[in-house]
Design a protein around this motif. Structure first.
Motif: not given
Length: 371
Positions: A248-257, A262-272, A277-281
């Motif tokens: 459902t959601g995606v975000a791009i940014g330097d999470y770990d500084n 990196e890219i952050a991905i939310t998954e809602t179903y069947p498990v939240g 992921y690092a830039d190699n995917g």
């Protein structure tokens, strides 16, 4: 000199490596990538979630859905905007990591979902864009709630992003239409720049430099296809994740500084799930499982402490995850050898010169005594 040189080299190496006493979480190496020195991962996981040691939650929300981080007040502080679908509000919150202050409560929206903060009008002033799913529109307003413009006639807009997608120093707005299966890109005046079609049920969108090549891309979470795509502005696929659980959601940014996005991905179903992921995917930087229907996600300085955090929405709470990753100094490469040799040679010359001065002084004193 033959004894002195190795000793000096050893001492210099000790000094260079002295900072390695910091917390070691993952071994990182610096590599040239897009004319920048960026961190690449050798470990599988930097942090695997469900530990609450780096987690805080803001509570009391009603049907929280989307989230964005940015300087909406344009005063140098960073706010977090949280959309409450059931209440029809967007809360703008300022935090220092210990307390949360409500800066503004923007009201009167019809099922607000995705939110984005950015300089849409390219005038140096940040604004907020709010996707109103039931109203079939995206509303853009300032911190005071003044409506600046609206994009009307959309087909179930869910996600929204503001950024320089075409890398021409001009920000645009990207809006996902869940109903039509497309993502439209517009200028601030409503002119359609592009229409990305062929998706099943696109929801989250983000604009940023995912692969750290100095060029921005667009990330799209296609919930209906259980996939996430990262595309260049020319629609070339940079990376694709399939077999996800209704992302459902995606975000791009330097999470770990650590210097790389990196890219952050939310998954809602069947498990939240929430996965970074690092830039190699493929390398998982961080992962949280068993979460309560996570939808929106953002990366930014939510605590105003000069470091980025990752935030995601969970129905009635906003969860903030701080990274415990730390850069690990490596043993100096061979590229530093000439510099080390030069330093060592200078040290030897200085020591030799001092020795000569001592000998000369001793000889002078001896001659004086003999006289």
């Amino acid at each position: 000199m033959s004894r002195t040189l190795p000793l000096i080299l050893f001492l210099i190496l000790i000094l260079l490596l002295g900072s390695a006493s910091s917390l070691i979480v993952a071994k990182a190496s610096s590599t040239a990538h897009g004319n920048k020195n960026l961190v690449k991962y050798d470990a599988v996981n930097v942090f695997s979630g469900n530990s609450t040691s780096n987690e805080t939650q803001w509570t009391g929300f009603t049907g929280v859905q989307g989230v964005a981080i940015g300087d909406l007040s344009n005063n140098g502080s960073v706010e977090t905007a949280i959309s409450e679908g059931d209440a029809g509000t967007v809360m703008v919150v300022l935090s220092d990591g210990k307390t949360q202050t409500i800066v503004k409560s923007l009201t009167g929206f019809d099922d607000p979902f995705g939110v984005a903060i950015g300089d849409l009008y390219n005038d140096g002033v940040n604004v907020i864009a709010i996707a109103e799913t039931n109203a079939s529109r995206v509303t853009v307003c300032n911190i005071n709630g003044t409506v600046l413009s609206q994009f009307l006639g959309l087909d179930q807009p869910v996600g929204v992003a503001i950024g320089d997608l075409y890398n021409n120093h001009q920000n645009v707005i990207a809006i996902s239409e869940s109903g039509s299966g497309s993502v439209i890109v517009l200028k601030s005046d409503g002119t359609i720049v592009d229409n990305l079609t062929g998706f099943s049920q696109p929801e989250g969108v983000a604009i940023g430099d995912f692969n750290n090549d100095g060029q921005n891309e667009i990330a799209i979470a296609d919930s209906g296809a259980n996939s996430v795509y990262v595309l260049k502005s020319d629609k070339t696929i940079v990376k694709e994740w399939d077999g996800l659980g209704q992302p459902t959601g995606v975000a791009i940014g330097d999470y770990d500084n650590l210097g790389s996005n990196e890219i952050a991905i939310t998954e809602t179903y069947p498990v939240g799930n929430v996965t970074v992921y690092a830039d190699n995917g493929t390398t998982i930087v961080a992962n949280w499982t068993g979460r309560n229907d996570p939808t929106g996600v953002a990366i930014g300085d939510a605590y105003n402490d000069g470091k980025n955090e990752l935030v995601f929405t969970e129905i009635s709470v906003l969860t903030i995850e701080a990274s415990n990753a730390a850069s690990v100094p490596e043993f100096p490469s061979f590229a530093l050898a000439p510099a080390l040799m030069a330093v060592a040679l200078i040290a030897v010359i200085i020591r030799k010169k001092r020795a000569e001065n001592v000998e000369s002084s001793f000889a002078t004193k001896t001659q004086y005594r003999q006289a």
